[in-house]
Design an enzyme around this catalytic site. Sequence first.
Site, PDB file in Angstrom:
ATOM      1  N   THR A 152     -50.377  27.133 -10.774  1.00 17.44           N
ATOM      2  CA  THR A 152     -51.591  27.774  -9.088  1.00 17.44           C
ATOM      3  C   THR A 152     -52.850  26.731  -9.310  1.00 17.44           C
ATOM      4  O   THR A 152     -53.275  26.613  -9.023  1.00 17.44           O
ATOM      5  CB  THR A 152     -52.192  28.836 -10.577  1.00 17.44           C
ATOM      6  OG1 THR A 152     -50.726  30.432 -10.706  1.00 17.44           O
ATOM      7  CG2 THR A 152     -52.843  30.088  -9.378  1.00 17.44           C
TER       8      THR A 152
ATOM      9  N   CYS B  11     -75.285  22.296  -9.370  1.00 15.54           N
ATOM     10  CA  CYS B  11     -74.150  20.818  -8.860  1.00 15.54           C
ATOM     11  C   CYS B  11     -74.789  20.666  -7.083  1.00 15.54           C
ATOM     12  O   CYS B  11     -75.198  21.746  -6.774  1.00 15.54           O
ATOM     13  CB  CYS B  11     -72.551  21.302  -8.156  1.00 15.54           C
ATOM     14  SG  CYS B  11     -71.880  21.180  -7.129  1.00 15.54           S
TER      15      CYS B  11
ATOM     16  N   ARG C 204     -43.837  21.743  -8.478  1.00 14.32           N
ATOM     17  CA  ARG C 204     -42.874  22.737  -8.655  1.00 14.32           C
ATOM     18  C   ARG C 204     -42.030  23.204  -9.385  1.00 14.32           C
ATOM     19  O   ARG C 204     -41.242  22.855 -10.101  1.00 14.32           O
ATOM     20  CB  ARG C 204     -42.859  22.777  -6.794  1.00 14.32           C
ATOM     21  CG  ARG C 204     -43.524  22.642  -6.585  1.00 14.32           C
ATOM     22  CD  ARG C 204     -42.689  21.833  -4.342  1.00 14.32           C
ATOM     23  NE  ARG C 204     -43.314  20.896  -3.585  1.00 14.32           N
ATOM     24  CZ  ARG C 204     -43.615  19.849  -3.345  1.00 14.32           C
ATOM     25  NH1 ARG C 204     -43.192  19.075  -4.476  1.00 14.32           N
ATOM     26  NH2 ARG C 204     -44.454  19.013  -2.558  1.00 14.32           N
TER      27      ARG C 204
ATOM     28  N   CYS D 134     -69.349  14.124  -6.144  1.00 13.28           N
ATOM     29  CA  CYS D 134     -69.957  13.185  -7.048  1.00 13.28           C
ATOM     30  C   CYS D 134     -69.170  13.247  -8.120  1.00 13.28           C
ATOM     31  O   CYS D 134     -68.763  12.417  -9.324  1.00 13.28           O
ATOM     32  CB  CYS D 134     -71.402  12.730  -7.240  1.00 13.28           C
ATOM     33  SG  CYS D 134     -71.888  13.970  -8.755  1.00 13.28           S
TER      34      CYS D 134
ATOM     35  N   ILE E 122     -52.484  27.182   0.028  1.00 11.28           N
ATOM     36  CA  ILE E 122     -52.621  27.674   1.655  1.00 11.28           C
ATOM     37  C   ILE E 122     -51.498  29.105   1.613  1.00 11.28           C
ATOM     38  O   ILE E 122     -50.402  29.463   0.845  1.00 11.28           O
ATOM     39  CB  ILE E 122     -51.130  26.891   2.659  1.00 11.28           C
ATOM     40  CG1 ILE E 122     -52.018  25.153   2.951  1.00 11.28           C
ATOM     41  CG2 ILE E 122     -51.546  27.270   3.961  1.00 11.28           C
ATOM     42  CD1 ILE E 122     -51.389  24.266   3.233  1.00 11.28           C
TER      43      ILE E 122
ATOM     44  N   HIS F  90     -49.576  31.229   3.217  1.00  9.13           N
ATOM     45  CA  HIS F  90     -48.248  30.473   4.429  1.00  9.13           C
ATOM     46  C   HIS F  90     -48.328  31.705   5.852  1.00  9.13           C
ATOM     47  O   HIS F  90     -48.507  32.971   5.030  1.00  9.13           O
ATOM     48  CB  HIS F  90     -47.179  30.303   4.074  1.00  9.13           C
ATOM     49  CG  HIS F  90     -47.650  29.198   3.218  1.00  9.13           C
ATOM     50  ND1 HIS F  90     -47.236  27.673   3.785  1.00  9.13           N
ATOM     51  CD2 HIS F  90     -47.517  28.349   1.895  1.00  9.13           C
ATOM     52  CE1 HIS F  90     -47.388  27.010   3.255  1.00  9.13           C
ATOM     53  NE2 HIS F  90     -46.966  27.250   1.869  1.00  9.13           N
TER      54      HIS F  90
ATOM     55  N   GLU G 165     -51.443  33.871 -22.654  1.00 11.61           N
ATOM     56  CA  GLU G 165     -52.033  33.025 -21.633  1.00 11.61           C
ATOM     57  C   GLU G 165     -52.144  31.697 -23.176  1.00 11.61           C
ATOM     58  O   GLU G 165     -52.640  32.006 -23.477  1.00 11.61           O
ATOM     59  CB  GLU G 165     -52.665  33.203 -20.820  1.00 11.61           C
ATOM     60  CG  GLU G 165     -53.074  31.579 -19.979  1.00 11.61           C
ATOM     61  CD  GLU G 165     -52.172  30.874 -19.373  1.00 11.61           C
ATOM     62  OE1 GLU G 165     -51.473  31.112 -18.470  1.00 11.61           O
ATOM     63  OE2 GLU G 165     -51.468  29.742 -19.529  1.00 11.61           O
TER      64      GLU G 165
ATOM     65  N   SER H 233     -51.726  23.674  -2.919  1.00 17.92           N
ATOM     66  CA  SER H 233     -52.308  22.965  -1.306  1.00 17.92           C
ATOM     67  C   SER H 233     -52.921  24.179  -0.901  1.00 17.92           C
ATOM     68  O   SER H 233     -53.795  24.266   0.408  1.00 17.92           O
ATOM     69  CB  SER H 233     -50.841  22.960  -0.111  1.00 17.92           C
ATOM     70  OG  SER H 233     -50.538  22.096  -0.192  1.00 17.92           O
TER      71      SER H 233
ATOM     72  N   LYS I 231     -41.419  21.634   2.917  1.00 15.06           N
ATOM     73  CA  LYS I 231     -42.478  21.461   4.289  1.00 15.06           C
ATOM     74  C   LYS I 231     -43.519  20.399   5.165  1.00 15.06           C
ATOM     75  O   LYS I 231     -43.677  20.515   5.429  1.00 15.06           O
ATOM     76  CB  LYS I 231     -43.802  22.521   4.108  1.00 15.06           C
ATOM     77  CG  LYS I 231     -43.586  24.196   3.547  1.00 15.06           C
ATOM     78  CD  LYS I 231     -44.753  25.578   4.028  1.00 15.06           C
ATOM     79  CE  LYS I 231     -43.812  26.862   2.832  1.00 15.06           C
ATOM     80  NZ  LYS I 231     -43.072  27.228   3.142  1.00 15.06           N
TER      81      LYS I 231
HETATM   82  C1  LIG Z   1     -47.444  20.823  -4.773  1.00 13.90           C
HETATM   83  C2  LIG Z   1     -46.895  22.402  -4.489  1.00 13.90           C
HETATM   84  C3  LIG Z   1     -47.724  23.220  -3.030  1.00 13.90           C
HETATM   85  C4  LIG Z   1     -47.968  24.794  -2.954  1.00 13.90           C
HETATM   86  N1  LIG Z   1     -48.336  24.909  -2.412  1.00 13.90           N
HETATM   87  C5  LIG Z   1     -47.814  26.303  -1.914  1.00 13.90           C
HETATM   88  C6  LIG Z   1     -49.069  26.894  -0.800  1.00 13.90           C
HETATM   89  O1  LIG Z   1     -49.601  25.780   0.267  1.00 13.90           O
HETATM   90  N2  LIG Z   1     -48.604  28.140  -0.598  1.00 13.90           N
HETATM   91  C7  LIG Z   1     -47.926  28.218  -1.275  1.00 13.90           C
HETATM   92  O2  LIG Z   1     -47.975  30.167  -0.923  1.00 13.90           O
HETATM   93  N3  LIG Z   1     -47.341  28.199  -2.385  1.00 13.90           N
HETATM   94  C8  LIG Z   1     -47.113  26.664  -2.629  1.00 13.90           C
HETATM   95  N4  LIG Z   1     -46.809  26.663  -3.978  1.00 13.90           N
HETATM   96  C9  LIG Z   1     -46.441  27.256  -5.077  1.00 13.90           C
HETATM   97  C10 LIG Z   1     -47.618  27.970  -5.845  1.00 13.90           C
HETATM   98  O3  LIG Z   1     -48.139  26.882  -6.193  1.00 13.90           O
HETATM   99  C11 LIG Z   1     -46.634  28.548  -7.062  1.00 13.90           C
HETATM  100  O4  LIG Z   1     -45.782  29.612  -7.155  1.00 13.90           O
HETATM  101  C12 LIG Z   1     -48.062  29.792  -7.746  1.00 13.90           C
HETATM  102  O5  LIG Z   1     -48.350  28.947  -8.364  1.00 13.90           O
HETATM  103  C13 LIG Z   1     -47.106  30.083  -9.282  1.00 13.90           C
HETATM  104  O6  LIG Z   1     -47.798  30.590 -10.498  1.00 13.90           O
HETATM  105  P1  LIG Z   1     -46.766  31.607 -10.944  1.00 13.90           P
HETATM  106  O7  LIG Z   1     -48.250  32.300 -11.603  1.00 13.90           O
HETATM  107  O8  LIG Z   1     -45.817  32.006 -11.285  1.00 13.90           O
HETATM  108  O9  LIG Z   1     -47.071  30.028 -12.152  1.00 13.90           O
HETATM  109  P2  LIG Z   1     -48.204  29.008 -12.994  1.00 13.90           P
HETATM  110  O10 LIG Z   1     -49.317  29.419 -12.109  1.00 13.90           O
HETATM  111  O11 LIG Z   1     -47.443  27.870 -13.383  1.00 13.90           O
HETATM  112  O12 LIG Z   1     -48.566  30.524 -14.685  1.00 13.90           O
HETATM  113  C14 LIG Z   1     -47.633  30.298 -15.455  1.00 13.90           C
HETATM  114  C15 LIG Z   1     -48.828  30.964 -16.372  1.00 13.90           C
HETATM  115  O13 LIG Z   1     -48.080  30.598 -17.423  1.00 13.90           O
HETATM  116  C16 LIG Z   1     -48.431  30.198 -18.730  1.00 13.90           C
HETATM  117  N5  LIG Z   1     -47.229  30.100 -19.778  1.00 13.90           N
HETATM  118  C17 LIG Z   1     -45.907  29.434 -19.879  1.00 13.90           C
HETATM  119  N6  LIG Z   1     -45.559  28.832 -21.241  1.00 13.90           N
HETATM  120  C18 LIG Z   1     -46.187  29.729 -21.960  1.00 13.90           C
HETATM  121  C19 LIG Z   1     -45.782  30.244 -22.683  1.00 13.90           C
HETATM  122  N7  LIG Z   1     -44.758  30.153 -23.632  1.00 13.90           N
HETATM  123  N8  LIG Z   1     -46.519  31.465 -23.476  1.00 13.90           N
HETATM  124  C20 LIG Z   1     -47.750  31.994 -22.787  1.00 13.90           C
HETATM  125  N9  LIG Z   1     -48.129  31.729 -21.858  1.00 13.90           N
HETATM  126  C21 LIG Z   1     -47.409  30.154 -21.188  1.00 13.90           C
HETATM  127  C22 LIG Z   1     -48.479  28.886 -18.045  1.00 13.90           C
HETATM  128  O14 LIG Z   1     -49.355  27.781 -18.994  1.00 13.90           O
HETATM  129  C23 LIG Z   1     -48.857  29.706 -17.163  1.00 13.90           C
HETATM  130  O15 LIG Z   1     -50.791  29.035 -16.805  1.00 13.90           O
HETATM  131  C24 LIG Z   1     -46.939  25.267  -3.839  1.00 13.90           C
HETATM  132  C25 LIG Z   1     -46.558  24.362  -5.647  1.00 13.90           C
HETATM  133  C26 LIG Z   1     -46.767  22.813  -5.938  1.00 13.90           C
HETATM  134  C27 LIG Z   1     -46.731  22.393  -6.859  1.00 13.90           C
END
Ligand SMILES: Cc1cc2nc3c(=O)[nH]c(=O)nc-3n(C[C@H](O)[C@H](O)[C@H](O)COP(=O)(O)OP(=O)(O)OC[C@H]3O[C@@H](n4cnc5c(N)ncnc54)[C@H](O)[C@@H]3O)c2cc1C
Lengths: 474, 403
Positions: free
Chosen positions: A39, A399, A309, A434, A45, A47, A29, A43, A247
């Site tokens: 992540t 806290c 997103r 706070c 949630i 779903h 990471e 929200s 949504k």
């Molecule tokens: C506004 C918003 C609202 C949302 N609401 C919901 C919800 O209510 N419910 C729901 O189910 N989903 C929701 N989602 C979707 C959800 O947040 C994501 O689908 C999910 O968090 C994606 O996780 P991930 O592990 O794929 O991505 P990430 O959490 O982005 O993890 C990817 C990781 O890879 C690392 N990385 C990237 N490039 C490199 C590299 N070159 N070398 C090493 N590390 C690297 C990054 O630092 C990061 O930690 C929402 C998303 C958004 C933006």
Amino acid sequence: MIAIIGAGVTGSLIARELSRYEKDVVLFEKNFSAGRGVTKSNSGIIHGGYDDPPGSLRASLSRKGNILYTELSEDLNFRINRCGSHVVAFEKKDFEYINKLVKYANTNGVKSYEIIDREQLKIMEPELNGNALGSFFCSDSGVVNPWNVAVSAVTNLQKNGGEVYYDKKLIRIEKINSGFRLFFEDGTQYEADLVINCGGLFADEIAKMAGDIVPEIFPVKGEYYLLKPEKTLTNSVIFPIPDENTKGCLVTPAIDGGYLAGPTAKKVLSKYDNTNTEEGLSEVRTRAEKLVPNINFRKDPVKTFAGLRPETEEKDFYIDVGNSGIIHVSGIRSPGLTAAPAIAKYVTEYIIQEKLGIKLTERPDFDPKNNVRIIDSFETLEEMNSFIKEHPDAGEFVCYCNKVTKYEIKKAIEQGARSIEDIKFLTGASFGECQGGYCTGKIIEIMLQDKRVKPEDIILNEKNSWLFSSEVRI
Amino acid sequence: MSSNVVVIGGGAAGLAAALKASEEKCDVTLIERDSDVGGVLNQCIHNGFGLDYFKKNLTGPEFKEKLKEKVLSKSNIKIKSGAFVHSVEKDKNIVFIDRNGVNNLKCDSLVITTGAKERPFTSLGISGKRLSGIYSAGLAQKFINMMNLRPGNSALIVGSGDIGLIMARRLTLEGVKVEGVIEIMPYPGGLQRNIKLCLEDFSIPLYLSRAVKYVDGDRRVNKIITTKVDDKFNHIGGDDITFNVDTLVSSVGLVPNVKPFEFLEHSAGFSTTNKNRTSENWIFSAGNSTVVFDLVDYVAQEGEKAGYMAALQAKNDLSPAGKIKLLPGKNIGILYPSYIEKDYESKIYLRARQPMEKGVLLIPELGIEKEFEDIKPSEMIKIKVPAFDKNTDRIEVNLNELK
Ligand SMILES: Cc1cc2nc3c(=O)[nH]c(=O)nc-3n(C[C@H](O)[C@H](O)[C@H](O)COP(=O)(O)OP(=O)(O)OC[C@H]3O[C@@H](n4cnc5c(N)ncnc54)[C@H](O)[C@@H]3O)c2cc1C
Ligand SMILES: Cc1cc2nc3c(=O)[nH]c(=O)nc-3n(C[C@H](O)[C@H](O)[C@H](O)COP(=O)(O)OP(=O)(O)OC[C@H]3O[C@@H](n4cnc5c(N)ncnc54)[C@H](O)[C@@H]3O)c2cc1C
């Protein structure tokens, strides 16, 4: 070795799932801790799975994920509040959409829904706009603290012999006979026989490093308010009828107290642009006020934030093996948080074992449970009392807003928290009214008790996010 | 465990309350969540405390020590520090937590003097990145004065309340370059004497009607863009000033601590009578947990009164009288207390909504018509009102501008 790139909720849960088997698992990471990419800001949630288009990968994985969250939250020791969700109709024509949800729900296997009429809705959600005509209610929906899911998955991964390396930004991938060689920004290299790309917003760029093509990811910003009013605003997640992209702007109880209002949905140019804008915030205010007229944006906000997103044209997850042999877990847009536990199973059971034909043998000593608790919640004061008798630090509050004790702060540091935000995200300290005005000082005092830590080394979140230029007097 | 009077919060108000209740021959327990009493006094190492109460110009810690010494000399006061109040139950049981566990404490009456906390900068909804280098003034003050840590090299202060002004001077003295203080209102928020002593004496510019538009940087703040605002706080374009600093210190107000006692009537702070009584007969409050006072002397005096009343209550010598609501009328921002109990004199504290060269304070029911000059919202107006007993349920307080 199996290398997983990216410790978001997806990568962390995949890594933890793989630690069930006789394999060396390493999670890489680029940030200083897990769950700090997409992540972190969403929200939160879980779903119900009733609105994903039937037949899409999203639909099947989010439904399964929702179910898996019950056991997962018990095993990994994070909280989930199945508070249910309403999709609210304000006009006659909105019921067309609600009828569609009923069809989708039936096809997707969601049974826990109900159509709520106007009178019932008033009883369930007294603060909701009185013009609401009714709702589609799903009792399986819930809320979690999303980064805690990732963090607790990593804790369990480590418990089962897996490793996580932070501050490791992948910059190049080379194919070699035995698999792949991974090059990181700090000059280190690792060899892996299997690589799983869980790079969130950057998954398409990581795919390119291996010469693979996956659907291009473009960032769509969502802005939020976190509010801490004294009174109850909503009991469940409140969705409007969505527009075509998202949504819609919702109001939901947050698991650590307070309410979230948002998100907006605006395409932005940069994958680093997580800034709040007046335009976005005012849109949130207008839309949230329509749902819950008594929401008070003058008095009750404690912070604003924005998430990005990882959106694709296809609007679906893309989980497959590329020509290079790397597994890409890409396009993990909403509901990726919900689907993540199911994505972890899909990758290990289907992609790796079935599709790639790699046989994985279960380890007899895999322990799915986290017994280190970072955040303690006690059912009764007696329970708390006996815990403090054994651990006096648990009787010393750091806290006050969110009631986090010295015991929890020290545990977080033991668990590898290195920055102020690491500690805050792990313990919930400073997420109250706070916003750390009080406890930041105390947290730093505890960090400095370790004599190896110098004030200049203390950082907020990432490298170069220093807090102190020096001591005042040496 | 039990005690006649329990005091929650050991700042200036709580110490004074404990002292007074003990002089009334009550057993007192003072509960303080920090490791030492004193509250905000501990971090205010500047002068300007106690001119009225001790007739001496003291620093915050000196003021505390003087009060604390008296408290420690009383054998009927017990101090529980490092103790956090979890809840107050209506049967007069107080649950607090410390390193020994969960404790129950029965009392006859209670004084809540929990002070105020800073409003966070993040609550303002300002555009920009999430960066290191943004501190509330009280936190920055704690870093420098109590933890020996310098929070940056150059700073902009946002908000001209007293804490912001004091911090502008402190930071300067500790080698941090303070580029200015900005204030969204058209007048400063802090005491006039602090403008002089903390800004003018150090040539630190004060910018009025100005707000933060954007905070920029690369992991750490490096640039703050500010803009002029109109009287409705809308940003006016064309007059932006950019400050190239690595630190933003915000001083955007204090909010009374009412948690976990929200069951008592409150607006920002607890609503009390001139006898410091809250909406529960046996619970009293004083100091910054009621309204934010600018002088510790007022806080200590109100604390004493609350302690005295709580002692009478504990001895069953205090029967609640009819309450009259005090209503803020024209030009009144903050008004304290919220109610007047009949047949008892009161001190009324108020803040004007905007500066005036001359104004007249009118409370006809209480026979008050008093002129004031050079009125500033930052400086509290204090007046004594004799006991009275007319039959009315509300009295309006007005401040009319005189041209
Ligand atoms: C506004 C918003 C609202 C949302 N609401 C919901 C919800 O209510 N419910 C729901 O189910 N989903 C929701 N989602 C979707 C959800 O947040 C994501 O689908 C999910 O968090 C994606 O996780 P991930 O592990 O794929 O991505 P990430 O959490 O982005 O993890 C990817 C990781 O890879 C690392 N990385 C990237 N490039 C490199 C590299 N070159 N070398 C090493 N590390 C690297 C990054 O630092 C990061 O930690 C929402 C998303 C958004 C933006
Ligand atoms: C920076 C600054 C500069 C100032 N300068 C001056 C000046 O020059 N001259 C002057 O006269 N005045 C000045 N003042 C004002 C004056 O110092 C304050 O108004 C006064 O000290 C407030 O006292 P208090 O007891 O109401 O609150 P506090 O000092 O805030 O005390 C409240 C106490 O309650 C405790 N507490 C809160 N909740 C709980 C709980 N649940 N359980 C247990 N304990 C709890 C807190 O830890 C704290 O110790 C200044 C104030 C500040 C902030």
